[in-house]
Design an enzyme around this catalytic site. Structure first.
Site, PDB file in Angstrom:
ATOM      1  N   CYS A  82      56.028  41.492  39.486  1.00  0.00           N
ATOM      2  CA  CYS A  82      54.642  41.029  39.357  1.00  0.00           C
ATOM      3  C   CYS A  82      54.225  40.265  40.616  1.00  0.00           C
ATOM      4  O   CYS A  82      54.182  40.829  41.706  1.00  0.00           O
ATOM      5  CB  CYS A  82      54.465  40.230  38.077  1.00  0.00           C
ATOM      6  SG  CYS A  82      52.724  40.030  37.596  1.00  0.00           S
ATOM      7  N   HIS A 184      55.738  44.017  34.248  1.00  0.00           N
ATOM      8  CA  HIS A 184      56.858  43.193  33.796  1.00  0.00           C
ATOM      9  C   HIS A 184      57.870  44.067  33.051  1.00  0.00           C
ATOM     10  O   HIS A 184      57.684  44.363  31.870  1.00  0.00           O
ATOM     11  CB  HIS A 184      56.363  42.082  32.866  1.00  0.00           C
ATOM     12  CG  HIS A 184      55.634  40.997  33.575  1.00  0.00           C
ATOM     13  ND1 HIS A 184      56.277  39.928  34.163  1.00  0.00           N
ATOM     14  CD2 HIS A 184      54.314  40.818  33.812  1.00  0.00           C
ATOM     15  CE1 HIS A 184      55.389  39.128  34.725  1.00  0.00           C
ATOM     16  NE2 HIS A 184      54.183  39.654  34.521  1.00  0.00           N
ATOM     17  N   GLU A 186      60.695  43.244  31.927  1.00  0.00           N
ATOM     18  CA  GLU A 186      61.323  42.475  30.846  1.00  0.00           C
ATOM     19  C   GLU A 186      60.453  42.400  29.601  1.00  0.00           C
ATOM     20  O   GLU A 186      60.918  41.974  28.541  1.00  0.00           O
ATOM     21  CB  GLU A 186      61.677  41.056  31.343  1.00  0.00           C
ATOM     22  CG  GLU A 186      60.508  40.100  31.468  1.00  0.00           C
ATOM     23  CD  GLU A 186      59.661  40.294  32.715  1.00  0.00           C
ATOM     24  OE1 GLU A 186      58.767  39.467  32.948  1.00  0.00           O
ATOM     25  OE2 GLU A 186      59.892  41.272  33.463  1.00  0.00           O
TER      26      GLU A 186
END
Length: 203
Positions: A82, A184, A186
């Site tokens: 990001c 992202h 994750e």
């Protein structure tokens, strides 16, 4: 394997740490110490917040000097996530003009296409570049979770995978030992786990 998440006071630390541990990384460390970063097998540069403030924190801690030595001179693999991806470029117009780390030849500007909501939040598909290591083994046009107001653009050959949100922008790049993702991983469920696993294994 030891993975170092760069600590410059801003970033999505907890979710990244949890995800890396889930993937079986035995040693996940958060640090801005040169010797500790040097001891890691891979480096992740996270990011949530504004470009200008992030670069200020990075320079105050001399992390820019450390990353140039470890990533550029020594070839240690690094993934920017990001804002972390945007920071590796030359500059950003967020908070006025600010210079970045300059590890790849790219610029960051605000999302500006007409009739779109900013920030860009939610899952969106990606057009994968050829010979991608990050997306190796994935189906065509996988989706990932985005939340950002600024985009990276480049004319350089850094193996770009792109996203469309009113305009085309860099969703991910791979340049030698450096990779970056605007989304992202994750927070991107199965595809995100797959991508992080690829980074750990193929860089």
């Amino acid at each position: 394997m030891k993975v170092a998440i760069v600590d410059y006071g801003m970033g999505n630390i907890r979710s990244l740490t949890t995800t890396l541990t889930y993937l079986g990384v035995s040693d996940v460390i958060l640090s801005n110490n040169y010797e500790i970063l040097k001891s890691a097998d891979k480096i992740i540069l996270p990011g949530v917040g504004s470009f200008g403030k992030a670069m200020q924190q990075i320079r105050e801690r001399k992390i820019d000097v450390y990353l140039k030595d470890l990533v550029v001179n020594s070839g240690k693999p690094m993934l920017g996530v990001c804002l972390g991806m945007q920071l590796v470029g030359n500059s950003s117009t967020e908070d006025g003009y600010n210079e970045g780390l300059g590890l790849v030849d790219a610029e960051v500007t605000r999302l500006s296409a007409p009739n779109i909501k900013v920030p860009h939040v939610g899952f969106n598909q990606i057009a994968i570049s050829q010979n991608s290591r990050l997306f190796d083994g994935m189906a065509a046009n996988p989706d990932f979770y985005f939340t950002h107001s600024y985009k990276m653009l480049t004319q350089s050959n850094i193996n770009v995978s792109a996203c469309e949100y009113g305009e085309r922008f860099v969703a991910a790049f791979e340049y030698k030992n450096i990779a970056g993702v605007q989304f992202h991983p994750e927070l991107s469920q199965k595809n995100g786990l797959h991508l992080l696993k690829n980074f750990l294994e193929k860089f």
